[in-house]
Design a protein around this motif. Structure first.
Motif, PDB file in Angstrom:
ATOM      1  N   TYR A   1      25.043  39.761  83.390  1.00  0.00           N
ATOM      2  CA  TYR A   1      26.245  39.407  82.657  1.00  0.00           C
ATOM      3  C   TYR A   1      26.367  37.887  82.494  1.00  0.00           C
ATOM      4  O   TYR A   1      27.462  37.356  82.302  1.00  0.00           O
ATOM      5  N   GLY A   2      25.223  37.197  82.576  1.00  0.00           N
ATOM      6  CA  GLY A   2      25.185  35.770  82.320  1.00  0.00           C
ATOM      7  C   GLY A   2      24.463  35.472  81.021  1.00  0.00           C
ATOM      8  O   GLY A   2      24.956  34.770  80.149  1.00  0.00           O
ATOM      9  N   LEU A   3      23.247  35.996  80.910  1.00  0.00           N
ATOM     10  CA  LEU A   3      22.432  35.963  79.685  1.00  0.00           C
ATOM     11  C   LEU A   3      22.103  34.565  79.191  1.00  0.00           C
ATOM     12  O   LEU A   3      21.859  34.357  78.003  1.00  0.00           O
TER      13      LEU A   3
ATOM     14  N   GLY B   1      18.002  39.775  83.553  1.00  0.00           N
ATOM     15  CA  GLY B   1      18.166  38.887  82.409  1.00  0.00           C
ATOM     16  C   GLY B   1      17.947  39.594  81.087  1.00  0.00           C
ATOM     17  O   GLY B   1      18.584  39.273  80.079  1.00  0.00           O
ATOM     18  N   ALA B   2      17.058  40.592  81.082  1.00  0.00           N
ATOM     19  CA  ALA B   2      16.788  41.368  79.867  1.00  0.00           C
ATOM     20  C   ALA B   2      17.737  42.553  79.769  1.00  0.00           C
ATOM     21  O   ALA B   2      17.336  43.714  79.674  1.00  0.00           O
ATOM     22  N   HIS B   3      19.035  42.226  79.788  1.00  0.00           N
ATOM     23  CA  HIS B   3      20.091  43.230  79.664  1.00  0.00           C
ATOM     24  C   HIS B   3      20.529  43.359  78.201  1.00  0.00           C
ATOM     25  O   HIS B   3      20.778  44.457  77.698  1.00  0.00           O
ATOM     26  N   ALA B   4      20.621  42.228  77.558  1.00  0.00           N
ATOM     27  CA  ALA B   4      20.964  42.126  76.135  1.00  0.00           C
ATOM     28  C   ALA B   4      20.560  40.716  75.706  1.00  0.00           C
ATOM     29  O   ALA B   4      20.193  39.885  76.538  1.00  0.00           O
ATOM     30  N   VAL B   5      20.624  40.450  74.414  1.00  0.00           N
ATOM     31  CA  VAL B   5      20.291  39.117  73.913  1.00  0.00           C
ATOM     32  C   VAL B   5      21.478  38.189  74.152  1.00  0.00           C
ATOM     33  O   VAL B   5      22.619  38.520  73.813  1.00  0.00           O
ATOM     34  N   GLY B   6      21.217  37.022  74.743  1.00  0.00           N
ATOM     35  CA  GLY B   6      22.287  36.072  75.011  1.00  0.00           C
ATOM     36  C   GLY B   6      22.971  35.607  73.739  1.00  0.00           C
ATOM     37  O   GLY B   6      22.331  35.489  72.682  1.00  0.00           O
ATOM     38  N   PRO B   7      24.271  35.339  73.789  1.00  0.00           N
ATOM     39  CA  PRO B   7      25.029  35.020  72.578  1.00  0.00           C
ATOM     40  C   PRO B   7      24.550  33.761  71.866  1.00  0.00           C
ATOM     41  O   PRO B   7      24.701  33.645  70.649  1.00  0.00           O
TER      42      PRO B   7
ATOM     43  N   HIS C   1      26.221  47.100  88.933  1.00  0.00           N
ATOM     44  CA  HIS C   1      26.447  45.821  88.237  1.00  0.00           C
ATOM     45  C   HIS C   1      27.727  45.233  88.825  1.00  0.00           C
ATOM     46  O   HIS C   1      28.712  45.003  88.122  1.00  0.00           O
ATOM     47  N   LEU C   2      27.727  45.003  90.110  1.00  0.00           N
ATOM     48  CA  LEU C   2      28.960  44.786  90.873  1.00  0.00           C
ATOM     49  C   LEU C   2      29.636  43.451  90.578  1.00  0.00           C
ATOM     50  O   LEU C   2      30.847  43.326  90.729  1.00  0.00           O
ATOM     51  N   LEU C   3      28.866  42.445  90.170  1.00  0.00           N
ATOM     52  CA  LEU C   3      29.425  41.115  89.916  1.00  0.00           C
ATOM     53  C   LEU C   3      29.770  40.981  88.437  1.00  0.00           C
ATOM     54  O   LEU C   3      28.884  40.837  87.593  1.00  0.00           O
ATOM     55  N   PHE C   4      31.039  41.030  88.126  1.00  0.00           N
ATOM     56  CA  PHE C   4      31.450  40.889  86.726  1.00  0.00           C
ATOM     57  C   PHE C   4      32.889  40.418  86.655  1.00  0.00           C
ATOM     58  O   PHE C   4      33.672  40.591  87.583  1.00  0.00           O
ATOM     59  N   GLY C   5      33.231  39.833  85.523  1.00  0.00           N
ATOM     60  CA  GLY C   5      34.600  39.440  85.254  1.00  0.00           C
ATOM     61  C   GLY C   5      35.211  40.339  84.200  1.00  0.00           C
ATOM     62  O   GLY C   5      34.509  40.979  83.413  1.00  0.00           O
ATOM     63  N   GLY C   6      36.527  40.386  84.173  1.00  0.00           N
ATOM     64  CA  GLY C   6      37.236  41.120  83.126  1.00  0.00           C
ATOM     65  C   GLY C   6      37.243  42.617  83.316  1.00  0.00           C
ATOM     66  O   GLY C   6      36.818  43.154  84.338  1.00  0.00           O
ATOM     67  N   ALA C   7      37.763  43.299  82.299  1.00  0.00           N
ATOM     68  CA  ALA C   7      37.857  44.761  82.298  1.00  0.00           C
ATOM     69  C   ALA C   7      37.660  45.253  80.870  1.00  0.00           C
ATOM     70  O   ALA C   7      37.825  44.487  79.910  1.00  0.00           O
ATOM     71  N   ARG C   8      37.299  46.529  80.749  1.00  0.00           N
ATOM     72  CA  ARG C   8      37.058  47.078  79.412  1.00  0.00           C
ATOM     73  C   ARG C   8      37.754  48.428  79.223  1.00  0.00           C
ATOM     74  O   ARG C   8      37.197  49.362  78.644  1.00  0.00           O
ATOM     75  N   ALA C   9      38.996  48.506  79.717  1.00  0.00           N
ATOM     76  CA  ALA C   9      39.754  49.743  79.568  1.00  0.00           C
ATOM     77  C   ALA C   9      39.993  50.078  78.102  1.00  0.00           C
ATOM     78  O   ALA C   9      40.042  51.258  77.719  1.00  0.00           O
TER      79      ALA C   9
ATOM     80  N   ILE D   1      28.447  44.915  76.521  1.00  0.00           N
ATOM     81  CA  ILE D   1      27.932  43.900  77.431  1.00  0.00           C
ATOM     82  C   ILE D   1      28.420  42.504  77.043  1.00  0.00           C
ATOM     83  O   ILE D   1      28.790  41.696  77.898  1.00  0.00           O
ATOM     84  N   ALA D   2      28.454  42.207  75.736  1.00  0.00           N
ATOM     85  CA  ALA D   2      28.866  40.871  75.286  1.00  0.00           C
ATOM     86  C   ALA D   2      30.269  40.535  75.759  1.00  0.00           C
ATOM     87  O   ALA D   2      30.564  39.383  76.113  1.00  0.00           O
ATOM     88  N   SER D   3      31.154  41.514  75.749  1.00  0.00           N
ATOM     89  CA  SER D   3      32.525  41.291  76.206  1.00  0.00           C
ATOM     90  C   SER D   3      32.557  40.885  77.676  1.00  0.00           C
ATOM     91  O   SER D   3      33.271  39.948  78.072  1.00  0.00           O
ATOM     92  N   THR D   4      31.763  41.587  78.490  1.00  0.00           N
ATOM     93  CA  THR D   4      31.730  41.260  79.916  1.00  0.00           C
ATOM     94  C   THR D   4      31.045  39.928  80.167  1.00  0.00           C
ATOM     95  O   THR D   4      31.413  39.193  81.094  1.00  0.00           O
ATOM     96  N   VAL D   5      30.057  39.580  79.355  1.00  0.00           N
ATOM     97  CA  VAL D   5      29.413  38.268  79.492  1.00  0.00           C
ATOM     98  C   VAL D   5      30.443  37.160  79.298  1.00  0.00           C
ATOM     99  O   VAL D   5      30.509  36.198  80.084  1.00  0.00           O
ATOM    100  N   ARG D   6      31.270  37.269  78.276  1.00  0.00           N
ATOM    101  CA  ARG D   6      32.291  36.238  78.037  1.00  0.00           C
ATOM    102  C   ARG D   6      33.239  36.124  79.223  1.00  0.00           C
ATOM    103  O   ARG D   6      33.553  35.018  79.687  1.00  0.00           O
ATOM    104  N   ALA D   7      33.700  37.256  79.714  1.00  0.00           N
ATOM    105  CA  ALA D   7      34.657  37.236  80.825  1.00  0.00           C
ATOM    106  C   ALA D   7      34.011  36.744  82.114  1.00  0.00           C
ATOM    107  O   ALA D   7      34.647  36.027  82.904  1.00  0.00           O
TER     108      ALA D   7
END
Length: 403
Positions: free
Chosen positions: A141-143, A172-178, A71-79, A101-107
């Motif tokens: 991570y767009g959803l 696209g079927a990773h999680a339900v979009g916000p 899942h190489l294309l993403f924003g943010g971090a979740r440490a 996943i929702a956190s990474t979608v926002r970032a």
């Protein structure tokens, strides 16, 4: 790019049952392997005067490594979530509270295109230095339609900029979009009726993936999506049986899926279904360790003759690593796979998981000249230093990609 002749190599050609070839030579030109011969057969080659000769001095030569699940294309971090899990908070609880996943979608939505590309290129650079010549990259991570297509277009741009081949997957079927307030049915209609046709029309992905799990999507929902994907000419893959058994892997096998990934809770009696369908079992020890999950039923997969691949699952929440070498070493330490099985899991079998085995993943005439020269003489020596990546030189399509 001059023709390439690698001499005096110990060749592991990619399939675990193929013998190790001592003192062999590999000749490549125009990005393809033309010959694999014992060193004494050099007289049969008509070498152009500009051929580049490399004396491997007995070192191990393998196909370039393939990371078949990222899942190489993403924003943010979740440490912060990493610390929360160490304190005893389960993944599902963190996700329900707005993490995961929702956190990474926002970032990711908030990040610029160039920011996402720069971060992904840095990760790809780390992979190149480890001999990884092909990388699968998922959306997910767009959803929503805009951002899922954006991520796949960015993956295409990575393919233009990176030294590796990029294999794009639509998740696209990773999680339900916000924007859908947890309405799975409405979101899946959007995936099927808006996103999927656009992905197929623009040829943005070669396969469609889905997360079949509690809190994500059911096997029945994913099966409908897969039917429509296949009708559009796209192959299918699945995240399945990671946190519990939901029948996703068996369903995907019935659809002729390229791969079923994670599989910690796969029922052993389902392993023959994967073997019979040619669905590769992609095991992801980085996520397994991060989430303290049990081992997949590796013995059953081996006994059934299912192809096994290993990958990083590089993502910001549950497997923040680009170290494919470590995943191979964990395949040996956790799953008791032989060194040859581990190397096959990131070459020939990883190519199968991406549907590209006909052109890469092995050292054979006609295959891409994707090659990795190790600072080691045997498969065991290549893998036994935990965390190390003993790489000497790397070629992608016959072109050296590391200094």
């Amino acid at each position: 790019m001059p023709p390439l002749l690698l001499r005096h190599a110990t060749v592991f050609a990619g399939e675990r049952h193929w013998p190790l070839l001592a003192d062999h030579m590999v000749f490549a030109d125009l990005g393809r392997i033309l010959a694999v011969l014992p060193e004494g057969g050099a007289h049969s080659l008509k070498l152009p005067p500009n051929a580049l000769e490399v004396d491997c001095a007995g070192a191990l030569l393998t196909p370039g490594l393939i990371d078949c699940h990222t899942h190489l294309l993403f924003g943010g971090a979740r440490a912060k979530e990493f610390a929360m899990r160490l304190a005893g908070r389960p993944y599902q609880e963190i996700a329900a509270a707005g993490g995961g996943i929702a956190s990474t979608v926002r970032a990711t939505r908030a990040a610029s295109d160039e920011g996402l590309l720069a971060a992904a290129m840095a990760r790809l650079g780390e992979m190149a230095r480890q001999g990884v010549t092909t990388v699968e990259v998922k959306s997910g991570y767009g959803l929503d339609t805009e951002h899922e297509l954006r991520l796949l277009r960015l993956a295409r741009e990575l393919g233009r900029r990176a030294p590796q081949e990029i294999v794009p997957t639509f998740l696209g079927a990773h999680a339900v979009g916000p924007e859908f307030s947890g309405d799975r049915a409405a979101y899946l209609r959007c995936v099927r009726e808006e996103m999927l046709p656009a992905v197929a029309r623009e040829k943005l992905a070669t396969s469609v993936d889905a997360f079949c799990e509690t809190g994500a999507f059911t096997a029945e929902e994913v099966s409908e999506l897969f039917g429509e994907a296949r009708a559009l000419g796209l192959r299918v893959r699945i995240h399945a049986e990671q946190f519990g058994w939901h029948g996703g892997a068996a369903m995907a096998a019935r659809h002729g899926a390229l791969s079923a990934d994670h599989l910690e809770y796969l029922k052993p009696e389902e392993a023959p279904l994967l073997a019979a369908s040619g669905t590769v079992a992609v095991l992801l020890p980085g996520a397994q360790l991060t989430l303290a999950l049990p081992n997949p039923p590796v013995a059953a997969l081996r006994e059934a003759g299912a192809a096994i691949a290993l990958a990083t699952d590089c993502n910001p929440g549950t497997s923040m690593t680009t170290n494919l070498h470590l995943m191979l070493q964990l395949g040996a330490a956790l799953y008791r796979l032989s060194p040859e099985e581990c190397l096959a899991a990131a070459t020939a079998n990883a190519a199968r998981a991406l549907g590209i085995r006909e052109r890469t993943g092995t050292i054979a005439p006609g295959q891409a000249a994707d090659l990795l020269l190790w600072d080691a003489a045997t498969p065991a020596e290549a893998l036994y230093r935990l965390g190390a990546a003993p790489v000497r030189r790397v070629w992608k399509g016959g072109r050296e990609i590391t200094p």
